[in-house]
Design an enzyme around this catalytic site. Structure first.
Site, PDB file in Angstrom:
ATOM      1  N   ASP A   4       0.733  -1.198  -0.127  1.00 37.58           N
ATOM      2  CA  ASP A   4      -0.078   0.041  -0.174  1.00 37.58           C
ATOM      3  C   ASP A   4       1.001   1.571   0.095  1.00 37.58           C
ATOM      4  O   ASP A   4       0.850   1.934  -0.394  1.00 37.58           O
ATOM      5  CB  ASP A   4      -0.849  -0.108   1.559  1.00 37.58           C
ATOM      6  CG  ASP A   4      -1.511  -0.836   1.466  1.00 37.58           C
ATOM      7  OD1 ASP A   4      -2.182  -1.947   0.178  1.00 37.58           O
ATOM      8  OD2 ASP A   4      -3.085  -1.571   1.893  1.00 37.58           O
TER       9      ASP A   4
ATOM     10  N   GLU B  11     -24.081 -16.955 -10.758  1.00 40.95           N
ATOM     11  CA  GLU B  11     -22.925 -16.001  -9.721  1.00 40.95           C
ATOM     12  C   GLU B  11     -23.687 -15.900  -8.478  1.00 40.95           C
ATOM     13  O   GLU B  11     -24.925 -15.545  -8.312  1.00 40.95           O
ATOM     14  CB  GLU B  11     -22.530 -15.409 -10.170  1.00 40.95           C
ATOM     15  CG  GLU B  11     -22.853 -14.578 -10.240  1.00 40.95           C
ATOM     16  CD  GLU B  11     -23.243 -12.611 -11.273  1.00 40.95           C
ATOM     17  OE1 GLU B  11     -22.575 -11.364 -10.198  1.00 40.95           O
ATOM     18  OE2 GLU B  11     -23.124 -12.819 -12.185  1.00 40.95           O
TER      19      GLU B  11
ATOM     20  N   LYS C 133     -25.849 -13.825  -5.486  1.00 41.34           N
ATOM     21  CA  LYS C 133     -26.539 -12.560  -5.282  1.00 41.34           C
ATOM     22  C   LYS C 133     -26.317 -11.210  -4.182  1.00 41.34           C
ATOM     23  O   LYS C 133     -25.870 -11.929  -3.314  1.00 41.34           O
ATOM     24  CB  LYS C 133     -28.062 -12.890  -5.903  1.00 41.34           C
ATOM     25  CG  LYS C 133     -28.535 -11.309  -6.106  1.00 41.34           C
ATOM     26  CD  LYS C 133     -29.905 -11.436  -6.017  1.00 41.34           C
ATOM     27  CE  LYS C 133     -31.408 -10.615  -6.592  1.00 41.34           C
ATOM     28  NZ  LYS C 133     -30.932  -9.227  -5.638  1.00 41.34           N
TER      29      LYS C 133
ATOM     30  N   ASP D 131     -25.693  -8.725  -1.494  1.00 41.80           N
ATOM     31  CA  ASP D 131     -27.295  -7.781  -1.189  1.00 41.80           C
ATOM     32  C   ASP D 131     -26.529  -6.270  -1.333  1.00 41.80           C
ATOM     33  O   ASP D 131     -26.080  -5.706  -0.133  1.00 41.80           O
ATOM     34  CB  ASP D 131     -27.159  -8.101  -0.052  1.00 41.80           C
ATOM     35  CG  ASP D 131     -28.526  -8.322   1.130  1.00 41.80           C
ATOM     36  OD1 ASP D 131     -28.971  -7.025  -0.057  1.00 41.80           O
ATOM     37  OD2 ASP D 131     -28.822  -8.664   1.493  1.00 41.80           O
TER      38      ASP D 131
ATOM     39  N   TYR E 177     -22.727  -7.354 -13.017  1.00 50.89           N
ATOM     40  CA  TYR E 177     -23.378  -8.612 -13.472  1.00 50.89           C
ATOM     41  C   TYR E 177     -23.631  -8.445 -15.255  1.00 50.89           C
ATOM     42  O   TYR E 177     -23.988  -9.488 -15.377  1.00 50.89           O
ATOM     43  CB  TYR E 177     -24.064  -8.549 -12.109  1.00 50.89           C
ATOM     44  CG  TYR E 177     -24.993  -7.865 -11.983  1.00 50.89           C
ATOM     45  CD1 TYR E 177     -26.062  -7.205 -13.978  1.00 50.89           C
ATOM     46  CD2 TYR E 177     -25.385  -7.242 -10.649  1.00 50.89           C
ATOM     47  CE1 TYR E 177     -27.419  -6.606 -13.512  1.00 50.89           C
ATOM     48  CE2 TYR E 177     -26.179  -5.450 -11.065  1.00 50.89           C
ATOM     49  CZ  TYR E 177     -27.097  -6.462 -11.784  1.00 50.89           C
ATOM     50  OH  TYR E 177     -28.372  -5.100 -11.940  1.00 50.89           O
TER      51      TYR E 177
ATOM     52  N   LYS F 108     -33.533 -17.317  -3.979  1.00 44.39           N
ATOM     53  CA  LYS F 108     -33.110 -16.011  -2.292  1.00 44.39           C
ATOM     54  C   LYS F 108     -32.449 -17.657  -1.372  1.00 44.39           C
ATOM     55  O   LYS F 108     -32.835 -18.773  -0.947  1.00 44.39           O
ATOM     56  CB  LYS F 108     -34.457 -15.637  -2.042  1.00 44.39           C
ATOM     57  CG  LYS F 108     -34.697 -14.817  -3.172  1.00 44.39           C
ATOM     58  CD  LYS F 108     -33.265 -13.625  -2.688  1.00 44.39           C
ATOM     59  CE  LYS F 108     -34.166 -12.133  -3.345  1.00 44.39           C
ATOM     60  NZ  LYS F 108     -34.073 -11.765  -2.945  1.00 44.39           N
TER      61      LYS F 108
ATOM     62  N   CYS G 202     -29.083  -7.050  41.518  1.00 47.24           N
ATOM     63  CA  CYS G 202     -28.710  -8.591  40.413  1.00 47.24           C
ATOM     64  C   CYS G 202     -30.085  -9.877  40.342  1.00 47.24           C
ATOM     65  O   CYS G 202     -30.973  -9.887  41.162  1.00 47.24           O
ATOM     66  CB  CYS G 202     -27.721  -9.189  40.858  1.00 47.24           C
ATOM     67  SG  CYS G 202     -26.959 -11.220  40.017  1.00 47.24           S
TER      68      CYS G 202
ATOM     69  N   CYS H 240     -28.263 -13.357  42.311  1.00 41.57           N
ATOM     70  CA  CYS H 240     -27.958 -12.874  43.906  1.00 41.57           C
ATOM     71  C   CYS H 240     -28.605 -11.356  44.650  1.00 41.57           C
ATOM     72  O   CYS H 240     -28.606 -11.906  45.805  1.00 41.57           O
ATOM     73  CB  CYS H 240     -27.065 -12.668  43.473  1.00 41.57           C
ATOM     74  SG  CYS H 240     -25.928 -11.846  43.331  1.00 41.57           S
TER      75      CYS H 240
ATOM     76  N   CYS I  30     -22.936  -7.184  37.696  1.00 43.00           N
ATOM     77  CA  CYS I  30     -23.962  -7.209  39.450  1.00 43.00           C
ATOM     78  C   CYS I  30     -22.259  -7.388  40.240  1.00 43.00           C
ATOM     79  O   CYS I  30     -20.484  -7.816  40.265  1.00 43.00           O
ATOM     80  CB  CYS I  30     -23.992  -8.738  39.393  1.00 43.00           C
ATOM     81  SG  CYS I  30     -23.952  -9.427  40.820  1.00 43.00           S
TER      82      CYS I  30
ATOM     83  N   CYS J 135     -22.897 -15.046  43.920  1.00 40.06           N
ATOM     84  CA  CYS J 135     -23.614 -14.824  42.793  1.00 40.06           C
ATOM     85  C   CYS J 135     -23.751 -16.095  42.140  1.00 40.06           C
ATOM     86  O   CYS J 135     -22.789 -16.901  42.012  1.00 40.06           O
ATOM     87  CB  CYS J 135     -23.711 -13.364  41.928  1.00 40.06           C
ATOM     88  SG  CYS J 135     -24.837 -13.595  40.571  1.00 40.06           S
TER      89      CYS J 135
HETATM   90  O1  I6G Z   1     -29.967  -7.331  -9.496  1.00 41.64           O
HETATM   91  C1  I6G Z   1     -29.914  -8.376 -10.411  1.00 41.64           C
HETATM   92  C2  I6G Z   1     -28.578  -9.449  -9.650  1.00 41.64           C
HETATM   93  C3  I6G Z   1     -27.629  -9.864 -10.590  1.00 41.64           C
HETATM   94  C4  I6G Z   1     -29.547  -8.706 -12.234  1.00 41.64           C
HETATM   95  C5  I6G Z   1     -28.758  -9.339 -11.869  1.00 41.64           C
HETATM   96  C6  I6G Z   1     -27.743 -10.182 -11.600  1.00 41.64           C
HETATM   97  O2  I6G Z   1     -26.883 -10.512 -12.455  1.00 41.64           O
HETATM   98  C7  I6G Z   1     -25.680 -11.522 -10.781  1.00 41.64           C
HETATM   99  N1  I6G Z   1     -28.791  -9.261 -13.750  1.00 41.64           N
HETATM  100  C8  I6G Z   1     -29.966  -9.155 -14.056  1.00 41.64           C
HETATM  101  C9  I6G Z   1     -29.565  -9.760 -15.701  1.00 41.64           C
HETATM  102  C10 I6G Z   1     -30.734  -7.945 -13.369  1.00 41.64           C
HETATM  103  N2  I6G Z   1     -30.520  -8.081 -11.906  1.00 41.64           N
HETATM  104  C11 I6G Z   1     -31.877  -7.884 -13.943  1.00 41.64           C
END
Ligand code: I6G
Length: 673
Positions: free
Chosen positions: A35, A116, A118, A120, A228, A317, A411, A414, A429, A435
């Protein structure tokens, strides 16, 4: 101002080098320089640009934070709508999706998918023209989103300029902006110190960071990006499969998922889903499922779209890691050191596949910060191996009759006074070993595997014996008779005999285990080991003062104080005497009596281990002759991953380096003792 050619060349070289190292770091997860070296390159470029401002261009790596704070975000139309994905919540729905596609395409063989995890995070669209990032937008309603270019420019894993020699005239890439767990924890820690807003989860933190009107704030937030999809491309052939598209995107310097795979047929997809589900808790980022897409683009075109989602893709999901439930009550649990932890009693609810009816509220400061009242609808989160916690309250469901949980003055076990030390979040406590709760925890700790390892003395048994006043302290364990033990619930004579035998066996121990078993505050296994090696006898340890104790490895003023205080108390001295009188003994300490059984091996530790600090875990490995490194390579023997690990686990998975859980690590230590 005339700029010498040599300077132009130097600037161009520096930018190329910085961009190259960025890609090594963010796209390939294989940094080639430290780094510090990277920072030096950037600083050198900054210096030259300050001297020759004409050389500054928007794609320079120094120009990530350029824009002033905006009043509001402008709207941007998506030329290609940003769609959503259909969801599957179980195997049957995934099967139905596969069947639907097979029928639609009139395809009797296995279909090929690209899969792959998904992430968050938040979907964004990046537009590059002539290789330069010219626009970034949020999904918005799918037809138009917000122009967040200035903010996205600050995300270091997003190149301002595409890499390589064959750059498309135009490229629109879609992907997810997200925050790693490490980044999220660091950000929240910093927010807490500033008494600023703490985020409930990495997704909220990413969203809040991307929505800042001042890009300088976004620049300080640890945001990451993963591509993606290609929405549009001009001036270069569009590859014929999703998998190849992603590798083209990667070759242009954009990050893609390290876990992307091509899979033949439904069974492989199901297997992939299960594999990712198993890895979910050890990944360095949060995911909420797996996305499967028909890999072949001509098949995708044939399948087409239905309303706002492609027919050729699905997000299968995982069970949610955050769910709503009702807070029925708050109780206070007393730990070994007397700390009172507020515990939420909840209406039982399924969180991430596990039924949860209790969750921690950490401490009173957290209750006030989150403004929790009994009766509230709360959001409970369970991620990884960590204890479920109440993350927030659904304020709109609040009723005036809901009451604030109160720390009891006495507590709950005790009835000793509860006290709060200045500067500490915990209430404790004051009963000490009077205790029963503290006594129970102290005895459980004494009997635990890494302490005296008393086989058959489980938590329930300890609780029963303390409740029946059969034992008051750990020393009383050695006065138990067969008659007493056999009288306990579910205790046949054979088990009673076994327990007495285990107690007898536990008398032969090591000094380090004995010190650890005493349960001195903040004296873990490694500190106990260091104390044993340093003092070699219990007498010398007992007689040492705080200054002396601080000479021991890893012992700072707080731990030194805890140790000295522990041995100064008469009740502790008495218990130690009773234990020695009962026959507890250990061999003389040899400074290094652990064989170098792991010599030649290299380990990397990442994330938080529940029972060891990083230093403790490293010390144990080093005692056994292993090396402990901070970066993963193909030569790494294994990565030891605690909760919320960094990207090192992803890298290990990529390089086929084994990833050990904390349990595996413990077994390794035992096997090499
Ligand atoms: O919201 C999404 C997450 C991941 C995606 C997605 C995705 O691909 C790994 N791929 C598409 C085609 C769309 N939403 C519409």
């Amino acid at each position: 101002m005339i700029v010498p050619d040599a300077i132009r060349k130097q600037v161009s070289d520096l930018r190329d080098q910085i961009n190259f190292h960025n890609i090594q770091y963010y796209v390939h997860d294989e940094p080639q320089v430290t780094d510090q070296y990277y920072d030096q390159l950037l600083r050198r470029l900054q210096e030259i640009e300050e001297q020759y401002p004409d050389l500054i261009s928007p794609d320079s790596p120094t120009q990530r934070v350029g824009a002033e704070a905006a009043q509001q975000f402008e709207s941007v139309e998506h030329v290609i709508p940003m769609l959503s994905l259909d969801n599957a919540f179980n195997e049957a729905e995934m099967q139905a999706f596969n069947k639907r596609l097979g029928d639609l395409l009139d395809h009797s063989d296995e279909l090929e998918y690209c899969a792959e995890p998904k992430l968050d995070g938040l979907a964004v669209s990046l537009l590059y023209e002539q290789g330069l990032l010219i626009q970034a937008a949020t999904r918005g309603d799918g037809r138009s989103g917000e122009n967040i270019t200035a903010n996205v420019r600050t995300i270091k894993s997003i190149p301002l300029k595409l890499a390589g020699s064959d750059i498309p005239e135009m490229l629109e890439v879609r992907g997810e902006v997200f925050m790693t767990l490490e980044g999220f924890n660091q950000l929240n820690e910093a927010q807490r110190l500033k008494e600023a807003k703490v985020f409930a989860n990495p997704r909220n933190a990413a969203a809040g960071s991307l929505r800042q009107l001042d890009p300088a704030i976004t620049a300080e937030r640890p945001l990451s990006f993963c591509s993606y999809a290609i929405a549009r491309i001009k001036g270069r052939d569009n590859p014929s499969s999703q998998y190849q598209q992603m590798h083209l995107v990667q070759s242009l310097g954009l990050p893609i998922s390290p876990l992307i795979e091509q899979l033949d047929g439904l069974d492989r997809c199901i297997d992939y889903y299960r594999r990712i589900a198993l890895q979910r808790d050890s990944l360095s980022f949060e995911i909420d499922g797996v996305v499967f897409k028909l890999n072949d683009r001509s098949q995708q075109q044939q399948a087409g779209f239905v309303s706002r989602a492609p027919r050729w893709a699905i997000a299968w999901k995982f069970p949610a890691q955050e769910v709503m439930t009702r807070l029925l009550d708050v109780e206070f649990q007393v730990g070994r050191t007397g700390a009172l932890t507020p515990v939420a009693r909840l209406e039982p609810v399924n969180v991430g596949g596990v039924i949860v009816s209790n969750a921690t509220l950490h401490n009173m400061d957290e209750i006030h910060r989150k403004d929790v009242r009994i009766g509230d609808t709360v959001i409970v989160r369970r991620a990884g191996d960590v204890i479920p916690e109440v993350v927030s309250v659904v304020q709109k469901d609040r009723q005036p009759s809901f009451v604030l949980p109160m720390m009891p003055e006495r507590c709950p076990v005790c009835h000793s006074e509860v006290i709060k030390q200045e500067g500490q979040a915990a209430y404790r406590c004051s009963g000490g070993l009077i205790c029963a709760a503290q006594r129970k925890e102290a005895i459980k700790h004494f009997a635990s595997r890494k302490a005296l390892d008393i086989d058959g003395l489980g938590d329930k048994l300890v609780e029963q014996m303390v409740d029946l006043q059969m034992i008051q302290s750990v020393a009383d364990l050695y006065t138990l008779t067969l008659e007493q033990v056999s009288s306990l619930e579910r205790m046949a004579e054979k088990s009673a005999n076994n327990l007495l035998q285990a107690l007898e066996q536990s008398k032969r121990t090591t000094l380090a285990r004995f010190i650890y078993a005493l349960g001195i505050r903040e004296v873990g296994e490694a500190t106990a080991e260091a104390l044993a090696t340093h003092y070699q006898t219990l007498e010398r340890l007992i007689q040492s003062d705080e200054d002396d104790l601080m000479q021991v490895d890893d012992v700072g003023p707080v731990v030194a104080h805890n140790i000295a205080h522990f041995f100064s108390r008469t009740e502790n001295q008495q218990i130690i005497r009773q234990l020695l009188d009962a026959g507890l003994n250990w061999p003389d300490v040899q400074p290094s009596d652990i064989a170098k059984s792991l010599s030649g091996a290299t380990y990397v530790i990442t994330g938080t281990l529940a029972k060891y600090s990083r230093t403790e875990a490293s010390n144990f490995l080093k005692q056994r002759g292993a090396k402990v490194s901070s970066s993963v390579s193909a030569k790494t023997t294994a990565v030891i991953a605690g909760t919320k690990p960094g990207s090192k686990v992803d890298k290990a998975i990529k390089l086929n380096v084994p990833v050990l859980t904390e349990e595996d690590f413990e077994s390794l230590l035992e096997d090499t003792e």
